[in-house]
Design a protein around this motif. Structure first.
Motif, PDB file in Angstrom:
ATOM      1  N   THR A   1       2.181  11.084   3.362  1.00 57.59           N
ATOM      2  CA  THR A   1       1.590  10.587   2.117  1.00 57.59           C
ATOM      3  C   THR A   1       1.897   9.117   1.918  1.00 57.59           C
ATOM      4  O   THR A   1       0.999   8.316   1.613  1.00 57.59           O
ATOM      5  N   ARG A   2       3.168   8.755   2.100  1.00 60.09           N
ATOM      6  CA  ARG A   2       3.546   7.339   1.931  1.00 60.09           C
ATOM      7  C   ARG A   2       2.841   6.456   2.956  1.00 60.09           C
ATOM      8  O   ARG A   2       2.417   5.333   2.649  1.00 60.09           O
ATOM      9  N   PHE A   3       2.718   6.948   4.181  1.00 58.74           N
ATOM     10  CA  PHE A   3       2.029   6.174   5.222  1.00 58.74           C
ATOM     11  C   PHE A   3       0.563   5.957   4.853  1.00 58.74           C
ATOM     12  O   PHE A   3       0.041   4.832   4.945  1.00 58.74           O
ATOM     13  N   ASN A   4      -0.124   7.013   4.444  1.00 64.75           N
ATOM     14  CA  ASN A   4      -1.532   6.883   4.079  1.00 64.75           C
ATOM     15  C   ASN A   4      -1.723   5.954   2.885  1.00 64.75           C
ATOM     16  O   ASN A   4      -2.692   5.184   2.832  1.00 64.75           O
ATOM     17  N   GLU A   5      -0.802   6.019   1.920  1.00 68.28           N
ATOM     18  CA  GLU A   5      -0.898   5.124   0.756  1.00 68.28           C
ATOM     19  C   GLU A   5      -0.774   3.664   1.191  1.00 68.28           C
ATOM     20  O   GLU A   5      -1.509   2.797   0.725  1.00 68.28           O
ATOM     21  N   ALA A   6       0.183   3.399   2.087  1.00 65.02           N
ATOM     22  CA  ALA A   6       0.383   2.025   2.549  1.00 65.02           C
ATOM     23  C   ALA A   6      -0.809   1.523   3.364  1.00 65.02           C
ATOM     24  O   ALA A   6      -1.240   0.374   3.220  1.00 65.02           O
ATOM     25  N   ILE A   7      -1.360   2.393   4.217  1.00 64.06           N
ATOM     26  CA  ILE A   7      -2.526   1.996   5.006  1.00 64.06           C
ATOM     27  C   ILE A   7      -3.732   1.756   4.100  1.00 64.06           C
ATOM     28  O   ILE A   7      -4.513   0.815   4.317  1.00 64.06           O
ATOM     29  N   ASP A   8      -3.904   2.601   3.076  1.00 64.19           N
ATOM     30  CA  ASP A   8      -5.000   2.391   2.127  1.00 64.19           C
ATOM     31  C   ASP A   8      -4.849   1.055   1.404  1.00 64.19           C
ATOM     32  O   ASP A   8      -5.823   0.338   1.179  1.00 64.19           O
ATOM     33  N   GLN A   9      -3.612   0.739   1.021  1.00 65.33           N
ATOM     34  CA  GLN A   9      -3.350  -0.540   0.368  1.00 65.33           C
ATOM     35  C   GLN A   9      -3.700  -1.695   1.307  1.00 65.33           C
ATOM     36  O   GLN A   9      -4.346  -2.669   0.913  1.00 65.33           O
ATOM     37  N   SER A  10      -3.274  -1.591   2.557  1.00 65.95           N
ATOM     38  CA  SER A  10      -3.538  -2.639   3.538  1.00 65.95           C
ATOM     39  C   SER A  10      -5.039  -2.792   3.792  1.00 65.95           C
ATOM     40  O   SER A  10      -5.568  -3.907   3.849  1.00 65.95           O
TER      41      SER A  10
END
Length: 385
Positions: free
Chosen positions: A135-144
């Motif tokens: 979840t944290r990884f996907n959130e960070a990638i979405d932000q990027s």
């Protein structure tokens, strides 16, 4: 050999180079990427991965997680800021490299898949922390991705508008020379063929001049600032009547009506408002019924002035109404196309909205069986007075 750990953030930091290598391989498979150097292909990839992992290791609240899941950032920490900076740089560099927006999105899709696949391969069994890590990884990638796409599209738009501004500016000089030469010929040559030729030159240079004016206005509203205004005391009744009389002389076969009520004097840009009235009336003449009247009205309403232009004819479809003020979008009927004025590329209503907006006003349109009405609301004084 990939070095695996149970936590995803630690895995990314320990395996940045293998992951970036897969990023590079995918980017090279894209049309533009095949011509680029390894350094250019990787650009900010390593910084994005490191910032992503560090951001994942930073504590964040539920509201911050919700914000990041929508690509808005929200952690408010140094690592989140570094991720934003690296992602913005990546978007800008991909513009310079000639990538299109779908290729940028594809890169992120491939990066997401590669990281998760390589991590899962290195972890033989699932862990209680896996869901939170993913979840944290996907959130960070979405932000990027959101930051990269935003910077990419912003630079493309700036480049496009700058090109229009430069092109429009550079066209003025040769156009002025042509008009001066045509005027000289008209004064020195008296035979009918020369007079006819110079009249054609003059008419066509006026068409080009209108196109250039529209392009300059279009470009100026997209370079980070509002359309510039030169305010003065303007009597809108006088202005509208002068513009309206010009249309009467050029369209003697049409029924044109003008009405004014109340005090319609305000602090406006005279030349810009002439563009507004001219564009709206010209639009009504072109798209309205050839047998129906075109009505222009101005009236005072408290601290505002209401300007409306009405024409009869076939109503504008709802789907066309949704984009009618968009630049370079033109709605027309076969009958209206026959009456289209030369020198129009679909910027007229966009420019109307830009001018009205710069004055702090609004413009709207209603189109029904009874006809189409454009309504402009203009404050008599700027909001800061």
């Amino acid at each position: 050999m990939l070095e695996g750990t149970m936590r995803l953030a630690d895995f990314i930091l320990a395996n940045v180079q293998p992951i970036v290598a897969e990023w590079e391989t995918f980017a090279r498979s894209l049309a533009r990427g095949a011509e680029m150097t390894p350094l250019a292909l990787r650009d900010a990839a390593e910084k994005i991965l490191v910032a992503t992992a560090r951001d994942m290791q930073t504590e964040q609240s539920l509201p911050q997680q919700a914000s990041k899941s929508r690509g808005h950032g929200g952690a408010g920490g140094a690592e989140s800021d570094r991720l934003d900076e690296s992602s913005t740089t990546h978007g800008l560099e991909r513009v310079g490299a000639g990538f299109d927006i779908m290729e940028v999105v594809s890169e992120y899709r491939a990066l997401r898949a590669s990281v998760l696949r390589l991590w899962r391969r290195s972890v033989p069994q699932a862990d209680v922390n896996d869901i939170d890590d993913i979840t944290r990884f996907n959130e960070a990638i979405d932000q990027s991705l959101a930051k990269a796409v935003a910077s990419f599209t912003r630079r493309v738009e700036q480049s496009r508008r700058m090109f229009l501004a430069i092109l429009s500016h550079d066209l003025r000089n040769p156009l002025s020379v042509i008009r001066m030469a045509a005027g000289l010929v008209a004064r020195t040559e008296r035979d009918s063929r020369s007079q006819e030729a110079t009249a054609q030159i003059e008419g066509n240079t006026q068409v080009i001049s209108r196109l250039i004016d529209d392009l300059i206005d279009f470009a100026s509203t997209g370079l980070g600032s509002a359309m510039p205004l030169s305010r003065e005391r303007v009597n809108l009744k006088t202005l509208c009547r002068e513009v309206f009389e010009g249309f009467r002389s050029t369209h003697p076969q049409r029924t044109l009506r003008f009405n004014s009520q109340g005090d319609v004097v305000g602090s406006w840009d005279d030349a810009r408002l002439r563009q507004v009235v001219s564009n709206l009336v010209g639009n009504a003449l072109q798209h309205g019924s050839a047998d129906g009247p075109v009505e222009l009205a101005v009236a005072s309403q408290d601290a505002d002035v209401i300007l409306s232009v009405h024409n009869e004819g076939t109503p504008i479809p709802p789907d066309a109404l949704a984009t009618i003020f968009d630049p370079l979008v033109r709605y027309t009927t076969p009958e209206a196309a026959k009456r289209r004025t030369q020198g129009s590329i679909g910027l007229g209503l966009y420019i109307v909205r830009a001018i009205v907006g710069a004055h702090g006003g609004t413009v709207s349109v209603v189109s029904m069986n009874e006809g189409t009405t454009f309504t402009v609301r203009l404050p008599k004084q700027p909001s800061d007075q």
